[in-house]
Design a protein around this motif. Structure first.
Motif, PDB file in Angstrom:
ATOM      1  N   ALA A  74       0.798  -0.913   0.236  1.00  0.00           N
ATOM      2  CA  ALA A  74       0.063   0.350   0.281  1.00  0.00           C
ATOM      3  C   ALA A  74       0.776   1.165  -0.074  1.00  0.00           C
ATOM      4  CB  ALA A  74      -1.372  -0.183   1.121  1.00  0.00           C
ATOM      5  N   TRP A  75       2.082   1.117   0.492  1.00  0.00           N
ATOM      6  CA  TRP A  75       2.978   2.417   0.848  1.00  0.00           C
ATOM      7  C   TRP A  75       3.373   2.254  -0.610  1.00  0.00           C
ATOM      8  CZ3 TRP A  75       3.388   6.621   2.293  1.00  0.00           C
ATOM      9  CH2 TRP A  75       4.640   7.398   2.255  1.00  0.00           C
ATOM     10  N   ILE A  76       4.094   1.641  -1.137  1.00  0.00           N
ATOM     11  CA  ILE A  76       4.386   1.767  -2.185  1.00  0.00           C
ATOM     12  C   ILE A  76       3.680   2.037  -3.500  1.00  0.00           C
ATOM     13  CG2 ILE A  76       5.413   0.082  -4.116  1.00  0.00           C
ATOM     14  CD1 ILE A  76       6.781  -1.137  -2.491  1.00  0.00           C
ATOM     15  N   HIS A  77       2.336   1.790  -3.637  1.00  0.00           N
ATOM     16  CA  HIS A  77       1.216   2.521  -3.961  1.00  0.00           C
ATOM     17  C   HIS A  77       0.704   4.109  -3.681  1.00  0.00           C
ATOM     18  CE1 HIS A  77      -3.221   3.288  -5.107  1.00  0.00           C
ATOM     19  NE2 HIS A  77      -2.117   2.089  -7.008  1.00  0.00           N
ATOM     20  N   HIS A  78       1.319   4.110  -3.037  1.00  0.00           N
ATOM     21  CA  HIS A  78       0.797   5.537  -2.364  1.00  0.00           C
ATOM     22  C   HIS A  78       1.668   6.530  -2.505  1.00  0.00           C
ATOM     23  CE1 HIS A  78      -1.447   8.539   0.151  1.00  0.00           C
ATOM     24  NE2 HIS A  78      -0.281   8.783   0.615  1.00  0.00           N
ATOM     25  N   HIS A  79       2.980   6.594  -2.304  1.00  0.00           N
ATOM     26  CA  HIS A  79       3.905   7.456  -2.302  1.00  0.00           C
ATOM     27  C   HIS A  79       3.934   7.973  -3.814  1.00  0.00           C
ATOM     28  CE1 HIS A  79       7.595   5.404  -2.905  1.00  0.00           C
ATOM     29  NE2 HIS A  79       6.985   4.702  -1.884  1.00  0.00           N
ATOM     30  N   GLY A  80       3.963   7.020  -4.854  1.00  0.00           N
ATOM     31  CA  GLY A  80       4.373   7.288  -5.855  1.00  0.00           C
ATOM     32  C   GLY A  80       3.177   7.628  -6.796  1.00  0.00           C
ATOM     33  N   ARG A  81       2.000   7.782  -5.715  1.00  0.00           N
ATOM     34  CA  ARG A  81       0.656   8.555  -6.763  1.00  0.00           C
ATOM     35  C   ARG A  81       0.276   9.549  -6.146  1.00  0.00           C
ATOM     36  NH1 ARG A  81       1.319   3.250  -7.664  1.00  0.00           N
ATOM     37  NH2 ARG A  81       0.279   1.927  -9.948  1.00  0.00           N
ATOM     38  N   LEU A  83       2.159  12.908  -4.851  1.00  0.00           N
ATOM     39  CA  LEU A  83       3.844  13.959  -4.276  1.00  0.00           C
ATOM     40  C   LEU A  83       4.291  14.614  -4.281  1.00  0.00           C
ATOM     41  CD1 LEU A  83       3.776  14.200  -8.620  1.00  0.00           C
ATOM     42  CD2 LEU A  83       5.070  12.478  -7.500  1.00  0.00           C
ATOM     43  N   HIS A  84       3.305  14.629  -2.728  1.00  0.00           N
ATOM     44  CA  HIS A  84       3.269  15.256  -1.880  1.00  0.00           C
ATOM     45  C   HIS A  84       4.107  15.133  -0.969  1.00  0.00           C
ATOM     46  CE1 HIS A  84      -0.283  12.953  -0.768  1.00  0.00           C
ATOM     47  NE2 HIS A  84       0.055  13.315   0.357  1.00  0.00           N
ATOM     48  N   HIS A  85       4.448  13.266  -1.036  1.00  0.00           N
ATOM     49  CA  HIS A  85       5.442  12.680  -0.418  1.00  0.00           C
ATOM     50  C   HIS A  85       7.399  12.964  -0.886  1.00  0.00           C
ATOM     51  CE1 HIS A  85       2.604  10.736   2.296  1.00  0.00           C
ATOM     52  NE2 HIS A  85       2.044  10.125   1.146  1.00  0.00           N
ATOM     53  N   TYR A  86       7.882  13.278   0.633  1.00  0.00           N
ATOM     54  CA  TYR A  86       9.208  13.252  -0.284  1.00  0.00           C
ATOM     55  C   TYR A  86       9.241  11.740  -0.123  1.00  0.00           C
ATOM     56  CZ  TYR A  86      10.160  10.971   4.351  1.00  0.00           C
ATOM     57  OH  TYR A  86      10.913  10.238   5.383  1.00  0.00           O
ATOM     58  N   GLU A  87       9.221  10.872  -0.404  1.00  0.00           N
ATOM     59  CA  GLU A  87       9.928   9.133  -0.714  1.00  0.00           C
ATOM     60  C   GLU A  87       9.516   9.334  -2.093  1.00  0.00           C
ATOM     61  OE1 GLU A  87       8.468   8.533   3.466  1.00  0.00           O
ATOM     62  OE2 GLU A  87       7.899  10.108   1.602  1.00  0.00           O
ATOM     63  N   ALA A  88       8.888   9.915  -3.354  1.00  0.00           N
ATOM     64  CA  ALA A  88       8.442   9.768  -4.371  1.00  0.00           C
ATOM     65  C   ALA A  88       9.399  11.055  -5.405  1.00  0.00           C
ATOM     66  CB  ALA A  88       6.850  11.050  -4.772  1.00  0.00           C
ATOM     67  N   TRP A  89      10.369  11.389  -4.292  1.00  0.00           N
ATOM     68  CA  TRP A  89      11.225  12.418  -4.785  1.00  0.00           C
ATOM     69  C   TRP A  89      12.334  12.114  -5.016  1.00  0.00           C
ATOM     70  CZ3 TRP A  89       9.524  16.127  -8.129  1.00  0.00           C
ATOM     71  CH2 TRP A  89       8.081  16.317  -8.681  1.00  0.00           C
ATOM     72  N   TRP A  90      12.896  10.697  -5.539  1.00  0.00           N
ATOM     73  CA  TRP A  90      14.485   9.992  -5.367  1.00  0.00           C
ATOM     74  C   TRP A  90      14.526   9.793  -6.664  1.00  0.00           C
ATOM     75  CZ3 TRP A  90      17.646   8.442  -1.528  1.00  0.00           C
ATOM     76  CH2 TRP A  90      17.665   8.630  -0.460  1.00  0.00           C
ATOM     77  N   ASP A  91      16.594  10.291  -7.102  1.00  0.00           N
ATOM     78  CA  ASP A  91      15.907   9.447  -8.449  1.00  0.00           C
ATOM     79  C   ASP A  91      17.424   9.070  -8.632  1.00  0.00           C
ATOM     80  OD1 ASP A  91      16.072   9.630 -11.098  1.00  0.00           O
ATOM     81  OD2 ASP A  91      16.345  12.147 -11.935  1.00  0.00           O
ATOM     82  N   ASN A  92      17.956   8.558  -9.816  1.00  0.00           N
ATOM     83  CA  ASN A  92      19.591   8.595 -10.033  1.00  0.00           C
ATOM     84  C   ASN A  92      19.509   7.574  -8.800  1.00  0.00           C
ATOM     85  OD1 ASN A  92      21.696   8.412 -11.112  1.00  0.00           O
ATOM     86  ND2 ASN A  92      22.870   9.699  -9.447  1.00  0.00           N
ATOM     87  N   PHE A  93      18.706   5.533  -9.734  1.00  0.00           N
ATOM     88  CA  PHE A  93      19.158   4.594  -8.864  1.00  0.00           C
ATOM     89  C   PHE A  93      19.896   4.216  -8.986  1.00  0.00           C
ATOM     90  CE2 PHE A  93      14.227   6.316  -8.505  1.00  0.00           C
ATOM     91  CZ  PHE A  93      14.523   6.341  -6.713  1.00  0.00           C
ATOM     92  N   ASP A  94      20.316   4.146 -10.240  1.00  0.00           N
ATOM     93  CA  ASP A  94      21.119   3.376 -10.804  1.00  0.00           C
ATOM     94  C   ASP A  94      23.089   3.945 -10.284  1.00  0.00           C
ATOM     95  OD1 ASP A  94      19.614   1.645 -12.581  1.00  0.00           O
ATOM     96  OD2 ASP A  94      19.633   2.681 -14.123  1.00  0.00           O
ATOM     97  N   ARG A  95      23.233   4.610  -9.723  1.00  0.00           N
ATOM     98  CA  ARG A  95      24.335   4.974  -9.212  1.00  0.00           C
ATOM     99  C   ARG A  95      23.473   5.405  -7.695  1.00  0.00           C
ATOM    100  NH1 ARG A  95      24.480   7.650 -14.458  1.00  0.00           N
ATOM    101  NH2 ARG A  95      26.149   6.027 -15.365  1.00  0.00           N
ATOM    102  N   GLY A  96      22.920   4.833  -6.761  1.00  0.00           N
ATOM    103  CA  GLY A  96      22.649   5.071  -5.741  1.00  0.00           C
ATOM    104  C   GLY A  96      21.415   5.364  -4.824  1.00  0.00           C
TER     105      GLY A  96
END
Length: 197
Positions: A74-81, A83-96
């Motif tokens: 549910a959390w994975i579904h929630h923060h991916g949809r 965008l007021h969750h800071y967890e949705a604002w991560w990038d560059n997963f292939d480099r850490g």
């Protein structure tokens, strides 16, 4: 609690939370975001899991994670949809992976979400000081939020705690805090390349 009681309790908690988030979003000048806030909680993916782990005391997602080795679908579904969750604002997963700054509208909604959750769960014991103390504990435990976003939250919540004045949330003040803490560092730093302006 039986299934029906958990479903009713969870629905009431969602609606109470949405009410308070809308209240704070109106003050912050983003009422539409307050109306649209967290509708995905009624999706089958989120609602079923949350009803299963609802206890009326704390977030069902927190309970689910505690019982399932830190995982909640549910959390994975929630923060991916939402965008007021800071967890949705991560990038560059292939480099850490690294956290990035949130645009103003989502950062403002995040503040309203924090306050709305405090009001929904804390009810009569809610104070801006208590919310600020919650934030300090959360930050001390480590938080996956960019440093400038942490500074934004810190500044807003500390000013609310010090003044008990909702004018801190009004657009001129909130935008000024965002500019001071987030936009003052406008260069985007790439871990393996030059900064971009």
């Amino acid at each position: 609690m039986n299934l029906f009681q958990r479903a009713v309790g969870h629905t009431r908690m969602i609606l109470r939370h949405k009410y308070w988030v809308f209240h704070f979003c109106r003050i912050a000048g983003i009422p539409w975001q307050g109306i649209m806030h967290d509708w995905s909680k009624f999706s089958p993916m989120e609602f079923r899991e949350s009803v299963r782990y609802y206890n009326g005391v704390c977030s069902p997602i927190k309970v689910c994670k505690e019982r399932n080795h830190g995982r909640s679908l549910a959390w994975i579904h929630h923060h991916g949809r939402n965008l007021h969750h800071y967890e949705a604002w991560w990038d560059n997963f292939d480099r850490g992976a690294h956290p990035t700054d949130m645009p103003y509208r989502y950062a403002a909604e995040m503040i309203c979400d924090f306050l709305g959750a405090g009001k929904a769960y804390g009810r009569s014991s809610f104070t801006f000081q208590a919310e600020y103390e919650w934030w300090k504990r959360k930050r001390e435990d480590g938080i996956g939020m960019s440093p400038s976003m942490q500074a934004f939250v810190e500044t807003v919540l500390s000013r609310l705690a010090a003044s008990n004045d909702l004018s801190v949330l009004r657009p001129p003040s909130l935008r000024a805090i965002y500019r001071e803490t987030v936009q003052s560092d406008s260069a985007v730093r790439c871990p393996d390349g030059p900064s971009l302006n």
